[in-house]
Design a protein around this motif. Structure first.
Motif, PDB file in Angstrom:
ATOM      1  N   UNK A   1       0.827  -1.199   0.000  1.00  0.00           N
ATOM      2  CA  UNK A   1       0.000   0.000   0.000  1.00  0.00           C
ATOM      3  C   UNK A   1       0.870   1.261   0.000  1.00  0.00           C
ATOM      4  N   UNK A   2       1.996   1.183   0.682  1.00  0.00           N
ATOM      5  CA  UNK A   2       2.920   2.320   0.672  1.00  0.00           C
ATOM      6  C   UNK A   2       3.462   2.543  -0.732  1.00  0.00           C
ATOM      7  N   UNK A   3       3.818   1.454  -1.397  1.00  0.00           N
ATOM      8  CA  UNK A   3       4.339   1.557  -2.764  1.00  0.00           C
ATOM      9  C   UNK A   3       3.291   2.139  -3.705  1.00  0.00           C
ATOM     10  N   UNK A   4       2.055   1.710  -3.575  1.00  0.00           N
ATOM     11  CA  UNK A   4       0.985   2.235  -4.421  1.00  0.00           C
ATOM     12  C   UNK A   4       0.759   3.722  -4.152  1.00  0.00           C
ATOM     13  N   UNK A   5       0.829   4.110  -2.874  1.00  0.00           N
ATOM     14  CA  UNK A   5       0.643   5.519  -2.522  1.00  0.00           C
ATOM     15  C   UNK A   5       1.746   6.386  -3.132  1.00  0.00           C
ATOM     16  N   UNK A   6       2.957   5.845  -3.174  1.00  0.00           N
ATOM     17  CA  UNK A   6       4.081   6.600  -3.745  1.00  0.00           C
ATOM     18  C   UNK A   6       3.942   6.756  -5.255  1.00  0.00           C
ATOM     19  N   UNK A  21     -13.241   7.302 -12.390  1.00  0.00           N
ATOM     20  CA  UNK A  21     -12.317   6.502 -11.586  1.00  0.00           C
ATOM     21  C   UNK A  21     -11.639   7.376 -10.527  1.00  0.00           C
ATOM     22  N   UNK A  22     -11.160   6.731  -9.470  1.00  0.00           N
ATOM     23  CA  UNK A  22     -10.617   7.495  -8.345  1.00  0.00           C
ATOM     24  C   UNK A  22      -9.220   7.051  -7.941  1.00  0.00           C
ATOM     25  N   UNK A  23      -8.414   6.650  -8.918  1.00  0.00           N
ATOM     26  CA  UNK A  23      -7.032   6.269  -8.607  1.00  0.00           C
ATOM     27  C   UNK A  23      -6.080   7.072  -9.488  1.00  0.00           C
ATOM     28  N   UNK A  24      -4.844   7.198  -9.033  1.00  0.00           N
ATOM     29  CA  UNK A  24      -3.868   7.974  -9.789  1.00  0.00           C
ATOM     30  C   UNK A  24      -2.623   7.194 -10.130  1.00  0.00           C
ATOM     31  N   UNK A  25      -2.705   5.880 -10.117  1.00  0.00           N
ATOM     32  CA  UNK A  25      -1.545   5.038 -10.422  1.00  0.00           C
ATOM     33  C   UNK A  25      -1.549   4.653 -11.895  1.00  0.00           C
ATOM     34  N   UNK A  26      -0.436   4.861 -12.550  1.00  0.00           N
ATOM     35  CA  UNK A  26      -0.295   4.470 -13.947  1.00  0.00           C
ATOM     36  C   UNK A  26      -0.477   2.953 -14.079  1.00  0.00           C
ATOM     37  N   UNK A  27      -1.302   2.526 -15.025  1.00  0.00           N
ATOM     38  CA  UNK A  27      -1.618   1.100 -15.130  1.00  0.00           C
ATOM     39  C   UNK A  27      -0.421   0.276 -15.594  1.00  0.00           C
ATOM     40  N   UNK A  50      -9.049  -3.666   1.127  1.00  0.00           N
ATOM     41  CA  UNK A  50      -8.665  -2.305   1.510  1.00  0.00           C
ATOM     42  C   UNK A  50      -9.655  -1.267   1.004  1.00  0.00           C
ATOM     43  N   UNK A  51     -10.456  -1.597  -0.001  1.00  0.00           N
ATOM     44  CA  UNK A  51     -11.416  -0.675  -0.611  1.00  0.00           C
ATOM     45  C   UNK A  51     -10.721   0.449  -1.382  1.00  0.00           C
ATOM     46  N   UNK A  52      -9.434   0.272  -1.660  1.00  0.00           N
ATOM     47  CA  UNK A  52      -8.667   1.245  -2.436  1.00  0.00           C
ATOM     48  C   UNK A  52      -8.650   0.790  -3.895  1.00  0.00           C
ATOM     49  N   UNK A  53      -8.989   1.683  -4.822  1.00  0.00           N
ATOM     50  CA  UNK A  53      -9.138   1.267  -6.216  1.00  0.00           C
ATOM     51  C   UNK A  53      -7.845   0.749  -6.834  1.00  0.00           C
ATOM     52  N   UNK A  54      -6.719   1.416  -6.574  1.00  0.00           N
ATOM     53  CA  UNK A  54      -5.448   0.942  -7.126  1.00  0.00           C
ATOM     54  C   UNK A  54      -5.120  -0.441  -6.579  1.00  0.00           C
ATOM     55  N   UNK A  55      -5.357  -0.642  -5.283  1.00  0.00           N
ATOM     56  CA  UNK A  55      -5.096  -1.941  -4.662  1.00  0.00           C
ATOM     57  C   UNK A  55      -6.022  -3.010  -5.250  1.00  0.00           C
TER      58      UNK A  55
END
Length: 212
Positions: A1-6, A21-27, A50-55
């Motif tokens: 989760x830390x890596x995804x947040x970064x 969509x509500x995530x900001x991680x490049x696919x 976690x209910x986090x979209x990237x996760x």
């Protein structure tokens, strides 16, 4: 989760938000992480929780689709409210699961339009790959009666099904084209150069022309 947040990028998040969509991680970065992790179903379940979209997107890349139970997938779909998570869940997990046909039938009649759109997405694939025992004329009846006023995601999935019927089944093509021409759904949808318009008549005619 830390890596995804970064990896979260405000610019990506802004672009994605325009599509719901509500995530900001490049696919691409997300797929690289999944390649490193390989299949880890238990970790996938933890990420989903976690209910986090990237996760959750990462979870769908490293899960083992055949391990999901029917009710588990049904519950996950009803939790997957953002378009990308919803789309990946259907394509990367449900389609590869033994309960996909039962869920397809159940979801198509669901009162929740987002859930129903998953049923229509699965039906569109069946129109192409396993049309046996599908009543294509009845599907066209429903599309003709309901697609015009359907909510966006359900309308998109029904339109996809309409196009696939027209592309794959020549005996139903004239009616599919007529329905598309009359309803005019997605006629003015912004389409980049060299891409196929989602407007069903244009989509059908272009794909049929390519094959001939």
């Amino acid at each position: 989760m830390i890596e995804l947040a970064e990896l979260d990028n405000p610019r990506f998040r802004e672009v994605n938000s325009k599509h719901g969509d509500d995530h900001g991680v490049n696919l691409t970065a997300l797929r690289a992480i999944a390649k490193r992790l390989k299949v880890q179903h238990d970790l996938a379940l933890e990420l989903w929780a976690t209910d986090d979209s990237a996760a959750r997107l990462l979870a769908l890349l490293i899960c083992r689709p055949k391990r999901f139970e029917r009710d588990e997938l049904d519950h996950m779909l009803r939790e997957a409210r953002t378009p990308k998570v919803h789309d990946w869940l259907v394509n990367y997990a449900v389609k590869k699961n033994s309960h996909s046909e039962e869920l397809r039938v159940t979801w198509m009649d669901d009162a929740d339009a987002v859930v129903a759109s998953a049923g229509w997405a699965l039906t569109a694939e069946r129109v192409v790959k396993r049309p046996d025992e599908l009543d294509l004329a009845a599907l066209l009846d429903i599309i003709e009666a309901e697609m015009k006023d359907a909510p966006d995601r359900l309308q998109w999935a029904m339109n996809h099904c309409l196009a696939q019927i027209g592309i794959e089944h020549a005996d139903h093509r004239p009616r599919a084209l007529e329905i598309g021409e009359r309803l005019r759904v997605l006629e003015h949808y912004p389409t980049p150069p060299n891409c196929t318009s989602p407007f069903a008549p244009s989509w059908i005619n272009e794909m049929v022309a390519r094959r001939s």
